[in-house]
Write an enzyme that holds these catalytic residues in place. Structure first.
Site, short mmCIF file in Angstrom:
data_model
loop_
_atom_site.label_atom_id
_atom_site.label_comp_id
_atom_site.label_asym_id
_atom_site.label_seq_id
_atom_site.Cartn_x
_atom_site.Cartn_y
_atom_site.Cartn_z
N CYS A 49 -1.50 11.47 -21.43
CA CYS A 49 -0.31 11.16 -22.22
C CYS A 49 -0.61 11.41 -23.69
O CYS A 49 -1.60 10.91 -24.22
CB CYS A 49 0.08 9.69 -22.01
SG CYS A 49 1.47 9.19 -23.04
N CYS A 52 -0.44 7.87 -25.61
CA CYS A 52 -1.40 6.77 -25.49
C CYS A 52 -2.69 7.13 -24.77
O CYS A 52 -3.58 6.28 -24.64
CB CYS A 52 -0.74 5.58 -24.79
SG CYS A 52 -0.51 5.84 -23.02
N CYS A 98 5.60 7.57 -19.01
CA CYS A 98 4.24 7.01 -18.95
C CYS A 98 4.38 5.51 -18.73
O CYS A 98 5.12 4.84 -19.46
CB CYS A 98 3.52 7.29 -20.27
SG CYS A 98 1.96 6.42 -20.42
N CYS A 121 8.39 17.89 -13.41
CA CYS A 121 8.70 18.88 -14.43
C CYS A 121 8.51 18.20 -15.79
O CYS A 121 9.32 17.36 -16.19
CB CYS A 121 10.15 19.34 -14.22
SG CYS A 121 10.66 20.64 -15.33
#
Ligand code: FE
Length: 136
Positions: A49, A52, A98, A121
């Site tokens: 991510c 984070c 996330c 996607c």
């Protein structure tokens, strides 16, 4: 869930992310297809991510979808992503976020290849790729 999101203010996100990352991760924007860093990346490694650092997708699950966005059959761990119904733009889609920071990643569709039949996607700009160490 979303503990970091709860503790990170919008001002802090604006400082931490680039303007383009902020538009996608926090405002749920979409990068234009075939423009991101990773749609055609074939290297082995892990996609984290960009908000984070949570590990989200492994290159092993990446496939060529032709969509212009990096596409995966499954996340590294089901618990690292959070899925929500999205009815914006008069469409019924499943949004992928996330699970740690609540950042918008993209959408998941059920027209993917085996083994899962799913197509995650994902916007390149929401991801941070780290190539696999050659010695691994
Ligand atoms: Fe995150």
């Amino acid at each position: 869930m979303m503990t970091e999101n709860e503790h990170t203010t919008e001002e802090e996100w604006k400082e931490k992310l680039t303007e383009e990352q902020y538009k996608v991760l926090r405002l749920k924007g979409t990068e234009r297809p075939f423009t991101g860093k990773y749609w055609d990346n074939k290297e082995k490694g892990v996609y984290y991510c960009a908000g984070c650092g949570t590990p989200l997708f492994n290159s092993k699950s990446k496939f060529k979808s032709g969509s212009g966005w990096p596409s995966f059959t499954n996340p590294i761990d089901e618990s690292n992503v959070h899925e929500e119904q999205d009815t914006s733009l008069n469409m019924r889609r499943t949004e992928v976020l996330c699970s740690k920071c609540g950042g918008h990643l993209g959408h998941v569709f059920d027209d993917g290849p085996k083994p899962t039949g799913m197509r995650y996607c994902i916007n390149s700009i929401s991801l941070d790729f780290k190539p696999k160490n050659k010695e691994d």
